[in-house]
Design an enzyme around this catalytic site. Structure first.
Site, PDB file in Angstrom:
ATOM      1  N   ASP A 120      -2.524   6.495  -3.346  1.00 61.41           N
ATOM      2  CA  ASP A 120      -1.350   5.853  -2.759  1.00 61.41           C
ATOM      3  C   ASP A 120      -0.872   4.715  -3.658  1.00 61.41           C
ATOM      4  O   ASP A 120      -1.361   4.545  -4.775  1.00 61.41           O
ATOM      5  CB  ASP A 120      -1.637   5.370  -1.333  1.00 61.41           C
ATOM      6  CG  ASP A 120      -2.575   4.180  -1.281  1.00 61.41           C
ATOM      7  OD1 ASP A 120      -3.303   3.944  -2.267  1.00 61.41           O
ATOM      8  OD2 ASP A 120      -2.596   3.473  -0.257  1.00 61.41           O
ATOM      9  N   SER A 141       0.816  -1.215   0.000  1.00 59.48           N
ATOM     10  CA  SER A 141       0.000   0.000   0.000  1.00 59.48           C
ATOM     11  C   SER A 141       0.849   1.265   0.000  1.00 59.48           C
ATOM     12  O   SER A 141       1.610   1.506  -0.927  1.00 59.48           O
ATOM     13  CB  SER A 141      -0.960  -0.042   1.201  1.00 59.48           C
ATOM     14  OG  SER A 141      -1.953   0.936   1.098  1.00 59.48           O
ATOM     15  N   ASP A 200      -5.873   2.358  -3.205  1.00 57.55           N
ATOM     16  CA  ASP A 200      -7.093   2.199  -2.408  1.00 57.55           C
ATOM     17  C   ASP A 200      -7.340   3.408  -1.512  1.00 57.55           C
ATOM     18  O   ASP A 200      -8.345   3.481  -0.820  1.00 57.55           O
ATOM     19  CB  ASP A 200      -7.067   0.902  -1.592  1.00 57.55           C
ATOM     20  CG  ASP A 200      -6.051   0.905  -0.465  1.00 57.55           C
ATOM     21  OD1 ASP A 200      -5.135   1.757  -0.468  1.00 57.55           O
ATOM     22  OD2 ASP A 200      -6.155   0.027   0.428  1.00 57.55           O
ATOM     23  N   ASP A 227      -1.162   1.488  -3.955  1.00 54.23           N
ATOM     24  CA  ASP A 227      -2.056   0.491  -4.551  1.00 54.23           C
ATOM     25  C   ASP A 227      -3.420   1.069  -4.887  1.00 54.23           C
ATOM     26  O   ASP A 227      -4.336   0.339  -5.251  1.00 54.23           O
ATOM     27  CB  ASP A 227      -2.192  -0.743  -3.657  1.00 54.23           C
ATOM     28  CG  ASP A 227      -2.964  -0.487  -2.373  1.00 54.23           C
ATOM     29  OD1 ASP A 227      -2.950   0.653  -1.880  1.00 54.23           O
ATOM     30  OD2 ASP A 227      -3.572  -1.439  -1.842  1.00 54.23           O
TER      31      ASP A 227
END
EC number: 5.4.2.10
Length: 443
Positions: free
Chosen positions: A239, A101, A243, A241
Site C-alpha cells: 500500500d 497509508s 506497511d 506507505d
C-alpha cells in the site's frame, strides 16, 4: 474517547479536517514539549510517503519540534517501517511518518512511534492530545532544534534485512511487484535487487496525486492482471506507505494477510520462530480451525496493528497480523512491514520447491461478506447497543455455521458490518439485513 488519534495515528482530508499546517505544527510542538518534560533525548526522526501534501505538512511538523528545542533527522520518502526501524537504531525519542497509508491522495496524516519503535499506547496519546490543546511552547534561551537530512536511510534498512536473510533467499521464479505509486517506489526495487530477484515493477512512478489510485494492496485487481500478463510465479502488492502486503499466486488468486500469516506459521523457523500467532476479530474462522488442528496457539486481537502488537507482547508471541495485510514479526521489527514480509515469503518459497498456490490453506474458506456503512459521525461502541438485539437475532439464525462482527472504523465515520458463514448467500443476506437495521437506527 480520543480526540485526534484513531487506530493508526491521526488522519483526515488535508485542509478540511484536523490535517492542517496549523495543527501539524502544534502536534510537533506538543510532542517536543512532552519529550522535554520526560527528559528523553532531544532528537526525533521523520519520514513521509509520496503525497503532494507531504512536504509542507512535514515542515510544519519540523517547525513545531524545532521551536521546542528538538533536533530532527529527515529520512525523506521512505516506507513507514523504515522510520520505525531507524527510530530504534538511532535511539531517537520518537519517529513520525507523514502518511495516510492506503487512503486517497487528498488525505494525509501522521503516524507516531515511540523510542522502542512501537506505536503510542492510549495513555501516551492522551498526554499528547492534552499538550496539543495547550499553549505553543518555545524553548527558552533560543536553544532551538536543528534540521538535517539523511539520504541513505533505506540502505541501512536493506542491509539489515539482507544480513539476516541472504542465506535463505534464492528464489528463481518471476515476480511482479505493485508499489502503489507510494513510499515503496524505487525503495522496494532496491531491496529486491539486493537479493537478486527477477521482478517486474508496476505502479512505481509517483507524481504526488496517483498514490493508491487503481493500484496497491487495496486494489488487487491490478496485481492479478499483471501476474497473468507477465506469466509470473508470484505477485506482491503493497500500500501507499508499505506497511501492508497482499500477494497473489501464479494463477492470479489472492492471498490476504490471514493467508500470509498461515504461511509464516508453517515455516516459522525460517522467520525466527514463534510460540503462537495473533490474528484479529476479522481473521477467517477457517484459519483459526486450522491452527487449532495443528496445535498452533492462536489469539484474536482487536482490529488494528497496534492491538496485534499489544497481544504479541502480552502472550510472548512473535508473529501476528491482520487480514488487510499488516504483518508484524517481532524477531525483526516492531510494526507492519510489507517489504520485510515479502522477503520472508521469498525465503520460504526458496526453500520449498512448489508453486505459491500450494502454500495456501487448502479447501474452501468460510465465506465473508463485509459492508462499510457510511455514517454522519463516528460511532462509539456503546452506540452499537441500539442494534444489539438485531445482531443477536442473526447469531441465532447462524448457530455454529458462522459469526457476526460490527466494528466502527478507527479512522473515518464508517461502521463495518461483517458476517461470516459456510454459505456465501447466507453471509450476504444476513449482512444486508444488519446494514438495513444500522441505517434505521444509527445513521
Amino acid at each position: 474517547m480520543a480526540k485526534y488519534f484513531g487506530t493508526d495515528g491521526i488522519r483526515g482530508e488535508v485542509a478540511n479536517s484536523t490535517i492542517t499546517v496549523e495543527f501539524t505544527q502544534k502536534l510537533g510542538n506538543a510532542v517536543g514539549s512532552l519529550i522535554n518534560q520526560k527528559n528523553y533525548p532531544k532528537f526525533v526522526i521523520v519520514g513521509q510517503d509520496t503525497r503532494s501534501s507531504g512536504g509542507f505538512l512535514k515542515f510544519a511538523l519540523v517547525s513545531g519540534l524545532n521551536a521546542a528545542g528538538i533536533d530532527v533527522l529527515d529520512l525523506g520518502v521512505v516506507p513507514t517501517p523504515v522510520v520505525a526501524f531507524m527510530t530504534v537504531k538511532h535511539r531517537a525519542a520518537a519517529g513520525f511518518v507523514i502518511t495516510a497509508s492506503h487512503n486517497k491522495f487528498t488525505d494525509n496524516g501522521i503516524k507516531l512511534f515511540s523510542s522502542n519503535g512501537f506505536k503510542l499506547d492510549d495513555a501516551l496519546e492522551e498526554e499528547v492530545e492534552d499538550m496539543i490543546d495547550g499553549d505553543f511552547i518555545y524553548q527558552p534561551q533560543f536553544k532551538f532544534g536543528s534540521y538535517k537530512i539523511l539520504a541513505n536511510a533505506i540502505d541501512e534498512y536493506i542491509e539489515s534485512i539482507h544480513s539476516r536473510f541472504a542465506k535463505f533467499v534464492n528464489y528463481k521464479g518471476k515476480v511482479v511487484v505493485d508499489c502503489a505509486h507510494g513510499a515503496a517506489s524505487h525503495n522496494f526495487e532496491a531491496l529486491l535487487d539486493k537479493f537478486g530477484i527477477n521482478y517486474v515493477s508496476i505502479a512505481s512512478n509517483p507524481d504526488g496525486l496517483n498514490i493508491n489510485v487503481g493500484c496497491g494492496a487495496t486494489c488487487v485487481s491490478n496485481i492479478k492482471k499483471a501476474v497473468k500478463e507477465q506469466k509470473a510465479d508470484l505477485g506482491i502488492s503493497l500500500d501507499g506507505d508499505a506497511d501492508r502486503i497482499i500477494i497473489v499466486d501464479e494463477n492470479g488468486q489472492e492471498i490476504d494477510g490471514d493467508g500470509i500469516l498461515n504461511i509464516l506459521a508453517q515455516y516459522s523457523d525460517i522467520c525466527g520462530g514463534t510460540n503462537g500467532i495473533v490474528g484479529t476479530q476479522m481473521t477467517n474462522m477457517s484459519y483459526e480451525n486450522h491452527y487449532r488442528a495443528n496445535k498452533i496457539p492462536f489469539i484474536r486481537s482487536k482490529v488494528g496493528d497496534r492491538y496485534v502488537l499489544e497481544d504479541l507482547v502480552k502472550y510472548g508471541y512473535k508473529i501476528g497480523g491482520e487480514s488487510s495485510g499488516h504483518v508484524i514479526n517481532l524477531n525483526f521489527g516492531t510494526t507492519g512491514d510489507g517489504l520485510f514480509t515479502a522477503i520472508q515469503l521469498l525465503a520460504i518459497f526458496s526453500q520449498a520447491y512448489k508453486p505459491v498456490s500450494e502454500f495456501k490453506l487448502q479447501g474452501e474458506l468460510m465465506q465473508q461478506t463485509l459492508i462499510n456503512v457510511p455514517l454522519t459521525k463516528k460511532v462509539a461502541r456503546e452506540d452499537l447497543q441500539k442494534v444489539a438485539s438485531d445482531v443477536n437475532d442473526v447469531e441465532k439464525r447462524l448457530g455454529n455455521r458462522g459469526r457476526v462482527l460490527l466494528r466502527p472504523s478507527g479512522t473515518e465515520p464508517v461502521l463495518r458490518v461483517m458476517v461470516e458463514a459456510d454459505d456465501k448467500s447466507l453471509a450476504t443476506n444476513e449482512a444486508e439485513y444488519l446494514v438495513e437495521k444500522v441505517k434505521q437506527k444509527l445513521v
